[in-house]
Design an enzyme around this catalytic site. Structure first.
Site, mmCIF file in Angstrom:
data_model
loop_
_atom_site.group_PDB
_atom_site.id
_atom_site.type_symbol
_atom_site.label_atom_id
_atom_site.label_comp_id
_atom_site.label_asym_id
_atom_site.label_seq_id
_atom_site.Cartn_x
_atom_site.Cartn_y
_atom_site.Cartn_z
ATOM 1 N N SER A 186 34.984 37.879 37.863
ATOM 2 C CA SER A 186 34.948 38.339 39.213
ATOM 3 C C SER A 186 36.180 38.946 39.970
ATOM 4 C CB SER A 186 34.091 37.620 40.126
ATOM 5 O OG SER A 186 34.915 36.169 40.410
ATOM 6 N N HIS A 214 27.670 39.473 37.491
ATOM 7 C CA HIS A 214 28.713 40.622 38.324
ATOM 8 C C HIS A 214 28.126 41.890 37.329
ATOM 9 C CE1 HIS A 214 30.663 39.378 41.668
ATOM 10 N NE2 HIS A 214 31.139 38.121 40.991
ATOM 11 N N LYS A 245 23.168 39.761 43.927
ATOM 12 C CA LYS A 245 24.131 40.700 43.733
ATOM 13 C C LYS A 245 23.671 42.197 43.762
ATOM 14 C CE LYS A 245 27.877 37.429 42.737
ATOM 15 N NZ LYS A 245 27.725 36.235 42.040
HETATM 16 C C1 LIG Z 1 27.674 34.958 42.329
HETATM 17 C C2 LIG Z 1 27.924 34.194 40.779
HETATM 18 C C3 LIG Z 1 26.937 33.065 40.665
HETATM 19 C C4 LIG Z 1 26.054 32.569 41.941
HETATM 20 O O1 LIG Z 1 25.030 33.250 42.133
HETATM 21 P P1 LIG Z 1 24.041 32.830 43.478
HETATM 22 O O2 LIG Z 1 22.636 33.291 42.956
HETATM 23 O O3 LIG Z 1 24.567 33.481 44.708
HETATM 24 O O4 LIG Z 1 24.170 31.400 43.368
HETATM 25 C C5 LIG Z 1 26.904 32.733 39.437
HETATM 26 N N1 LIG Z 1 27.664 33.064 38.556
HETATM 27 C C6 LIG Z 1 28.622 34.230 38.619
HETATM 28 C C7 LIG Z 1 29.100 34.507 37.575
HETATM 29 C C8 LIG Z 1 28.670 34.670 39.905
HETATM 30 O O5 LIG Z 1 29.317 35.794 39.907
#
Ligand SMILES: *Cc1c(COP(=O)(O)O)cnc(C)c1O
Length: 399
Positions: A186, A214, A245
């Site tokens: 990220s 992502h 996301k």
């Molecule tokens: C955002 C993210 C998470 C967490 O996701 P949520 O559903 O918001 O808990 C887990 N792993 C990665 C790689 C992320 O970018």
């Protein structure tokens, strides 16, 4: 009883503040989309949003809202139960099937978040006899999930296949091995080299786990994630992901993969067994998201065009951009204070971004992270680039 502890906390908070690491929430008073209103003194300010994970622009999508409302009317507000007691509706099962179809996997289990999916993944499957080989830049939830498991831990430098190979050799001492990696990292936006990870996994008898949070909806021509990008659909043992996301931007997570793995998670994964079922409306909107993504490639194409356009313009302007294969564009500034001043000046120009610096990124690697969305118009992208150029000249980053 509280006094001493209170002083201790006040001291901790002061230290966070003086290190410049104190996090403040910025209040939005509109739906989440590419143009948002943030609360400011007097009246709300209109800004173009470049820091949401709203990659496909679905967070305020009318079809998703309608699907959620319709499901709430038909099925109520919540389940008031964990999944296995009385918290499973047909909608949950349909969403699990749809996610399996999307990724070409055998079965899927839903969680309240991907944080929970990762937190509940390793401990039920592996013991002290086994090994987890984890990329050094993996998401906090993978790190926590690994910590909760008794397996022997190995770590390799981000995307470094020579290091991964060394760790796999060392991990031959254990019974079973799994390599764990983010699909897209990220902070830089780079994609994991899944083709080479897969080859090494074959060579050293290891399984592979990829977190597509992502990358799902973003990477690959049709947005099916890194397994599409590397032509490894159906080959990866475990994929985790989020509905928070690109897949609608609400809440919810999942683990999808081999049938027996998912089956054992339903028996033993603690966030699944001891935490509430996703609200039916979220499952219904999730189903609608996957329907939208599979009936046409319009949003994925728009995201890819927007990303290419924005990054092309930024590079042409002379900005130092980290190599990326996602919708994340890291504009390198290197200096921590500069990254904060730059972000603040951009907000004055109506551009909403976040500056990151140590310890979120390595020392002297401060940057502004821009996240492009299918929801951005060409005009919004142009205004973003122009504001970057204006501020860069003011602050001496560009001549
Ligand atoms: C955002 C993210 C998470 C967490 O996701 P949520 O559903 O918001 O808990 C887990 N792993 C990665 C790689 C992320 O970018």
């Amino acid at each position: 009883m509280y006094t001493n502890f209170q002083h201790h906390l006040q001291e901790e908070l002061k230290q966070i503040e003086s290190a410049g690491l104190y996090k403040r929430e910025r209040i939005i008073v509109s739906p989440q989309t590419s143009g948002i209103q943030v609360a400011a003194e007097g009246k709300p300010a209109e800004v173009i949003n470049f820091c949401a994970n709203n990659y496909l622009g679905l967070a305020d999508n009318p079809e998703l809202i309608a699907a959620a409302k319709d499901c709430m009317d038909r099925r109520g507000y919540g389940m008031a139960s964990v999944r296995f007691i009385c918290g499973t509706q047909d909608t949950h099962k349909q969403l699990e099937r749809a996610i399996s179809e999307f990724f070409g996997t055998e079965d899927t289990i839903l969680y309240a978040s991907c944080f929970d999916a990762n937190g509940g993944l390793f401990e039920p499957l592996l013991t002290a006899d086994d090994a987890i080989i984890s990329d050094a830049l993996n998401h906090a939830s993978i790190i926590d999930g690994v910590r909760l498991c008794k397996a022997v831990r190995y770590r390799y430098a981000n995307g470094d296949m020579a290091d991964l190979e060394r760790q796999l050799q060392a991990a031959q001492a254990q019974r079973f091995r799994i390599i764990a990696t983010d699909g897209v990292f990220s902070m830089d936006g780079n994609v994991c080299p899944l083709d080479r990870i897969y080859e090494l996994a074959q060579k050293y008898d290891a399984m592979v786990m990829v977190d597509e949070s992502h990358s799902a909806g973003v990477v690959g021509r049709t947005g099916h994630g890194v397994t599409e990008r590397y032509n490894l659909r159906g080959k990866i043992e475990v994929i985790t992901g989020t509905l928070g996301k690109a897949f609608g931007g609400s809440v919810g997570g999942f683990t999808t993969g081999r049938k027996e793995i998912i089956d054992l998670l339903r028996q033993r994964s603690r966030p699944y067994l001891f935490s509430n079922s996703l609200p039916p409306m979220i499952a219904a909107a999730g189903l609608k998201t996957l329907e939208i993504l599979t009936r046409s490639n319009e949003l994925q194409d728009r995201l890819h065009n927007n990303t290419e356009y924005f990054i092309g313009k930024m590079k042409a302007a002379g900005f130092d951009i980290k190599p990326t294969e996602s919708a994340i564009c890291a504009v390198m500034l290197y200096d921590a204070k500069l990254s904060q001043d730059f972000a603040a000046a951009l907000q004055q120009e109506g551009i909403y971004v976040t500056g990151f610096y140590y310890p979120v990124v390595p020392k002297d690697q401060a940057r502004i992270r821009v996240q492009v969305s299918a929801a951005h118009t060409r005009d919004q992208l142009d205004r973003g680039v122009n504001a970057f150029i204006k501020v860069a000249k003011q602050l001496g980053v560009l001549k």
